[in-house]
Motif scaffolding. Sequence first.
Motif, PDB file in Angstrom:
ATOM      1  N   THR A  70       0.850  -1.191   0.000  1.00  0.00           N
ATOM      2  CA  THR A  70       0.000   0.000   0.000  1.00  0.00           C
ATOM      3  C   THR A  70       0.890   1.246   0.000  1.00  0.00           C
ATOM      4  OG1 THR A  70      -0.152  -0.325   2.387  1.00  0.00           O
ATOM      5  CG2 THR A  70      -2.059  -0.963   1.082  1.00  0.00           C
ATOM      6  N   LYS A  71       0.387   2.269  -0.691  1.00  0.00           N
ATOM      7  CA  LYS A  71       1.136   3.518  -0.819  1.00  0.00           C
ATOM      8  C   LYS A  71       0.960   4.329   0.462  1.00  0.00           C
ATOM      9  CE  LYS A  71       0.584   5.581  -4.771  1.00  0.00           C
ATOM     10  NZ  LYS A  71      -0.221   6.290  -5.802  1.00  0.00           N
ATOM     11  N   ASP A  98      -2.696   2.648  -3.982  1.00  0.00           N
ATOM     12  CA  ASP A  98      -3.555   3.494  -3.162  1.00  0.00           C
ATOM     13  C   ASP A  98      -4.437   2.642  -2.227  1.00  0.00           C
ATOM     14  OD1 ASP A  98      -4.613   6.602  -3.559  1.00  0.00           O
ATOM     15  OD2 ASP A  98      -6.093   5.237  -2.696  1.00  0.00           O
ATOM     16  N   THR A  99      -4.636   3.120  -1.010  1.00  0.00           N
ATOM     17  CA  THR A  99      -5.435   2.319  -0.063  1.00  0.00           C
ATOM     18  C   THR A  99      -6.899   2.168  -0.492  1.00  0.00           C
ATOM     19  OG1 THR A  99      -5.811   4.263   1.322  1.00  0.00           O
ATOM     20  CG2 THR A  99      -3.970   2.842   1.941  1.00  0.00           C
ATOM     21  N   ASP A 100      -7.379   3.014  -1.395  1.00  0.00           N
ATOM     22  CA  ASP A 100      -8.725   2.828  -1.965  1.00  0.00           C
ATOM     23  C   ASP A 100      -8.774   1.645  -2.937  1.00  0.00           C
ATOM     24  OD1 ASP A 100      -9.860   4.988  -0.709  1.00  0.00           O
ATOM     25  OD2 ASP A 100      -9.779   6.317  -2.456  1.00  0.00           O
ATOM     26  N   ASN A 101      -7.603   1.265  -3.427  1.00  0.00           N
ATOM     27  CA  ASN A 101      -7.540   0.260  -4.495  1.00  0.00           C
ATOM     28  C   ASN A 101      -7.085  -1.101  -3.983  1.00  0.00           C
ATOM     29  OD1 ASN A 101      -8.005   2.604  -5.931  1.00  0.00           O
ATOM     30  ND2 ASN A 101      -6.633   2.086  -7.604  1.00  0.00           N
ATOM     31  N   TRP A 102      -6.881  -1.216  -2.675  1.00  0.00           N
ATOM     32  CA  TRP A 102      -6.398  -2.462  -2.081  1.00  0.00           C
ATOM     33  C   TRP A 102      -7.470  -2.972  -1.127  1.00  0.00           C
ATOM     34  CZ3 TRP A 102      -0.850  -3.927  -2.174  1.00  0.00           C
ATOM     35  CH2 TRP A 102      -0.614  -5.137  -1.538  1.00  0.00           C
ATOM     36  N   GLY A 103      -7.935  -4.190  -1.383  1.00  0.00           N
ATOM     37  CA  GLY A 103      -8.957  -4.763  -0.522  1.00  0.00           C
ATOM     38  C   GLY A 103      -8.490  -6.036   0.142  1.00  0.00           C
ATOM     39  N   ILE A 104      -8.935  -6.241   1.354  1.00  0.00           N
ATOM     40  CA  ILE A 104      -8.709  -7.509   2.046  1.00  0.00           C
ATOM     41  C   ILE A 104      -9.918  -7.747   2.943  1.00  0.00           C
ATOM     42  CG2 ILE A 104      -7.216  -6.414   3.794  1.00  0.00           C
ATOM     43  CD1 ILE A 104      -5.741  -9.165   3.936  1.00  0.00           C
ATOM     44  N   GLY A 105     -10.384  -8.990   2.951  1.00  0.00           N
ATOM     45  CA  GLY A 105     -11.581  -9.303   3.748  1.00  0.00           C
ATOM     46  C   GLY A 105     -12.825  -8.589   3.218  1.00  0.00           C
TER      47      GLY A 105
END
Lengths: 67, 67, 67, 67, 67, 67
Positions: free
Chosen positions: E9-10, E48-55
């Motif tokens: 993540t950035k 970008d944290t908007d573009n990284w998903g987990i769970g």
Amino acid sequence: MPFINIKITKEGATAEKKAELIKGVTDLMVSVLGKNPQTTVVIIEEVDTDNWGIGGLTVTQRRLQNH
Amino acid sequence: MPFINIKITKEGATAEKKAELIKGVTDLMVSVLGKNPQTTVVIIEEVDTDNWGIGGLTVTQRRLQNH
Amino acid sequence: MPFINIKITKEGATAEKKAELIKGVTDLMVSVLGKNPQTTVVIIEEVDTDNWGIGGLTVTQRRLQNH
Amino acid sequence: MPFINIKITKEGATAEKKAELIKGVTDLMVSVLGKNPQTTVVIIEEVDTDNWGIGGLTVTQRRLQNH
Amino acid sequence: MPFINIKITKEGATAEKKAELIKGVTDLMVSVLGKNPQTTVVIIEEVDTDNWGIGGLTVTQRRLQNH
Amino acid sequence: MPFINIKITKEGATAEKKAELIKGVTDLMVSVLGKNPQTTVVIIEEVDTDNWGIGGLTVTQRRLQNH
């Protein structure tokens, strides 16, 4: 939460070596960037030497030339 | 024109399940983002459990520990 | 533990749409393949239309032609 | 130093064809962008037709429909 | 000739930290697998944290929940 | 239906050069492997020189050393 994708030529890396590599890369993500190891994913892809090229030649071709 | 690459551990997902996944992901690209399904490409890569690590251990190692 | 990488052209997908896509893809991994959502990672990459080609033309070029 | 990853469906591309593709892509990186061929890496991944989807169908399904 | 792609993540990793990570991963490829460091390529992608998903949630959403 | 991902260091490749590269790679997929250009996708990713390592050093570091 990092994701690491390692591509190497397929030439018999053992399960033990691959496990050692995964452990080492995960430890680095923790020690260098402070990442959580529990969500650090490492994937190793082993690629046939016919399918890997460098300098315009496949690895298969380069090895034949070096003989 | 989206491109989706799905990596999962190789453990016998059937052709039917993979087709269902490809259909589902393609439908999502249409319903959520309005993408054209005809140019939506989905590729599934199945990775050996020796080559997939999480938490510093390979999936093979984790399963042995859980026995 | 699946890993999904989605590449789309960069054209203003909102954070809400991207979150909806991540939720949808994660749900599919659970419903179709029985995967654990807690270790399902989805990454969206947004690519400039100058850097995305299909049919030998960039998306930028194709859109200019369609005007 | 470019890195190029080519994904194609697995359907018997010969080692000669793959070598020709690697040579061609490497030459393009030199002629178009002035890159150094010696550090240009090209990797070809061949994907099973059950694992490649376009238009919401796997390539396997599409070929069955076209018969 | 290995190729390693690291996605994180950035969130402001410094050039020094990224250089340290690249050095560490390269050293591991040498010490564990005996690879040539001169042709070992490591690429870091910051997402970008908007573009990284987990769970099923983006990292942005998860951080808001944890406040 | 091939998918090609090209990663290069970010140093000002123009839209024209990138379009030329996309055209060239697409033509190669047709001439070498007989692929359909209409479903050939090429994506170019431009990576910051701080985020690209070779030989254990980032490209930024290597260029400083060469001055």
